[in-house]
Design an enzyme around this catalytic site. Structure first.
Site, mmCIF file in Angstrom:
data_model
loop_
_atom_site.group_PDB
_atom_site.id
_atom_site.type_symbol
_atom_site.label_atom_id
_atom_site.label_comp_id
_atom_site.label_asym_id
_atom_site.label_seq_id
_atom_site.Cartn_x
_atom_site.Cartn_y
_atom_site.Cartn_z
ATOM 1 N N ARG A 35 0.816 -1.268 -0.055
ATOM 2 C CA ARG A 35 0.032 0.127 -0.034
ATOM 3 C C ARG A 35 0.895 1.363 0.145
ATOM 4 O O ARG A 35 1.843 1.305 0.671
ATOM 5 C CB ARG A 35 -0.874 0.114 1.113
ATOM 6 C CG ARG A 35 -2.096 -1.195 1.212
ATOM 7 C CD ARG A 35 -2.959 -0.821 2.226
ATOM 8 N NE ARG A 35 -3.708 -2.167 2.116
ATOM 9 C CZ ARG A 35 -4.918 -2.403 1.012
ATOM 10 N NH1 ARG A 35 -5.054 -1.665 0.180
ATOM 11 N NH2 ARG A 35 -5.428 -3.589 1.140
ATOM 12 N N ASP A 36 0.540 2.274 -0.809
ATOM 13 C CA ASP A 36 1.100 3.458 -0.905
ATOM 14 C C ASP A 36 0.880 4.377 0.250
ATOM 15 O O ASP A 36 0.052 4.160 1.090
ATOM 16 C CB ASP A 36 0.699 4.482 -2.152
ATOM 17 C CG ASP A 36 1.701 5.558 -2.403
ATOM 18 O OD1 ASP A 36 2.329 5.448 -3.458
ATOM 19 O OD2 ASP A 36 1.810 6.330 -1.493
ATOM 20 N N ILE A 37 2.069 4.885 0.940
ATOM 21 C CA ILE A 37 2.006 5.296 2.222
ATOM 22 C C ILE A 37 1.043 6.787 2.271
ATOM 23 O O ILE A 37 0.557 7.172 3.213
ATOM 24 C CB ILE A 37 3.413 6.027 2.735
ATOM 25 C CG1 ILE A 37 3.433 6.011 4.253
ATOM 26 C CG2 ILE A 37 4.108 6.988 1.990
ATOM 27 C CD1 ILE A 37 5.023 6.110 4.971
ATOM 28 N N ASN A 94 5.381 6.233 -13.568
ATOM 29 C CA ASN A 94 5.828 7.724 -13.825
ATOM 30 C C ASN A 94 7.285 7.810 -14.089
ATOM 31 O O ASN A 94 7.964 6.697 -13.959
ATOM 32 C CB ASN A 94 5.800 8.462 -12.442
ATOM 33 C CG ASN A 94 4.190 8.966 -11.984
ATOM 34 O OD1 ASN A 94 3.627 9.026 -12.771
ATOM 35 N ND2 ASN A 94 4.034 8.920 -10.765
ATOM 36 N N VAL A 103 10.692 7.909 -6.662
ATOM 37 C CA VAL A 103 11.410 7.000 -5.995
ATOM 38 C C VAL A 103 12.251 6.199 -7.140
ATOM 39 O O VAL A 103 11.361 5.894 -8.137
ATOM 40 C CB VAL A 103 10.569 5.781 -5.392
ATOM 41 C CG1 VAL A 103 11.447 4.651 -4.692
ATOM 42 C CG2 VAL A 103 10.049 6.610 -3.914
ATOM 43 N N HIS A 107 8.291 1.115 -10.807
ATOM 44 C CA HIS A 107 7.326 0.694 -10.050
ATOM 45 C C HIS A 107 6.182 1.073 -10.921
ATOM 46 O O HIS A 107 5.989 2.151 -11.740
ATOM 47 C CB HIS A 107 7.039 1.328 -8.712
ATOM 48 C CG HIS A 107 7.495 2.924 -8.809
ATOM 49 N ND1 HIS A 107 8.613 3.528 -8.748
ATOM 50 C CD2 HIS A 107 6.314 3.792 -8.653
ATOM 51 C CE1 HIS A 107 8.395 4.725 -8.942
ATOM 52 N NE2 HIS A 107 6.895 4.848 -8.576
ATOM 53 N N HIS A 109 1.801 1.860 -10.317
ATOM 54 C CA HIS A 109 0.940 2.482 -9.182
ATOM 55 C C HIS A 109 -0.614 1.710 -9.779
ATOM 56 O O HIS A 109 -0.861 1.716 -11.020
ATOM 57 C CB HIS A 109 0.588 3.859 -9.200
ATOM 58 C CG HIS A 109 1.820 4.826 -8.875
ATOM 59 N ND1 HIS A 109 1.861 5.235 -7.524
ATOM 60 C CD2 HIS A 109 2.895 5.064 -9.589
ATOM 61 C CE1 HIS A 109 2.757 6.064 -7.498
ATOM 62 N NE2 HIS A 109 3.496 5.977 -8.538
HETATM 63 P P1 5GP Z 1 6.408 7.864 -7.817
HETATM 64 O O1 5GP Z 1 6.069 9.311 -7.354
HETATM 65 O O2 5GP Z 1 7.759 7.773 -7.552
HETATM 66 O O3 5GP Z 1 6.016 7.545 -9.055
HETATM 67 O O4 5GP Z 1 5.724 6.908 -6.671
HETATM 68 C C1 5GP Z 1 6.369 6.901 -5.328
HETATM 69 C C2 5GP Z 1 5.280 6.274 -4.621
HETATM 70 O O5 5GP Z 1 6.008 5.845 -3.286
HETATM 71 C C3 5GP Z 1 4.558 7.693 -3.929
HETATM 72 O O6 5GP Z 1 2.968 7.488 -4.457
HETATM 73 C C4 5GP Z 1 4.741 7.634 -2.535
HETATM 74 O O7 5GP Z 1 3.568 8.198 -1.789
HETATM 75 C C5 5GP Z 1 5.275 6.325 -2.049
HETATM 76 N N1 5GP Z 1 5.908 6.206 -1.028
HETATM 77 C C6 5GP Z 1 7.107 7.024 -0.699
HETATM 78 N N2 5GP Z 1 7.796 6.537 0.463
HETATM 79 C C7 5GP Z 1 7.025 5.383 0.859
HETATM 80 C C8 5GP Z 1 7.164 4.570 2.078
HETATM 81 O O8 5GP Z 1 8.171 4.514 2.974
HETATM 82 N N3 5GP Z 1 6.196 3.574 1.982
HETATM 83 C C9 5GP Z 1 5.244 3.564 1.013
HETATM 84 N N4 5GP Z 1 4.259 2.458 1.490
HETATM 85 N N5 5GP Z 1 5.115 4.448 -0.020
HETATM 86 C C10 5GP Z 1 6.223 5.299 -0.097
#
Ligand code: 5GP
Length: 120
Positions: A35-37, A94, A103, A107, A109
């Protein structure tokens, strides 16, 4: 946008090593979903390959075609397990800063659980 060198201490690498807790909803030998945080939808999951994948979609090569296919299929399966199939969901990958990537570990979503807004 060339693929950046993989940082073994990025957040998702640390989640894979259980150095950072996460709520895992699926895992197998190749992928983990959690799950996303900071959920951007009622259900917001992240699906990642284990190991050191390309840091972003820009780093993918032909050699990754099978892995990317299985990544999408895994996301579809997890979405179904989470009850999202009937009403639908969104898959998002992304790329880079203009793409909103934060990140640097490939990945996907999975967003759903309610009506979503426009793509951007
Ligand atoms: P991006 O923005 O790189 O496409 O997606 C990275 C996602 O990782 C974001 O939606 C963010 O909320 C999620 N995220 C960042 N840090 C953490 C974490 O420590 N734990 C979890 N579960 N999700 C995280």
């Amino acid at each position: 946008m060339p693929d950046a060198e993989y940082d073994r201490n990025n957040i998702f690498a640390r989640i894979l090593r259980n150095e950072i807790p996460s709520t895992r909803v699926y895992e197998d030998d190749e992928f983990v979903a959690f799950r996303d945080i900071a959920p951007a939808a009622p259900v917001h999951l992240i699906v990642i390959p284990r190991g050191e994948p390309p840091t972003s979609p820009a780093g993918l090569t032909e050699a990754d075609a099978g892995m990317v296919g299985r990544l999408v299929l895994t996301a579809v399966r997890v979405a179904a397990e989470q009850g999202l199939s009937e009403r639908g969901y969104r898959l998002v990958m992304n790329c880079g800063d203009h793409g909103g990537q934060s990140v640097a570990h490939l990945h996907l979503h999975v967003l759903g659980g309610g009506p979503l807004g426009p793509v951007a």
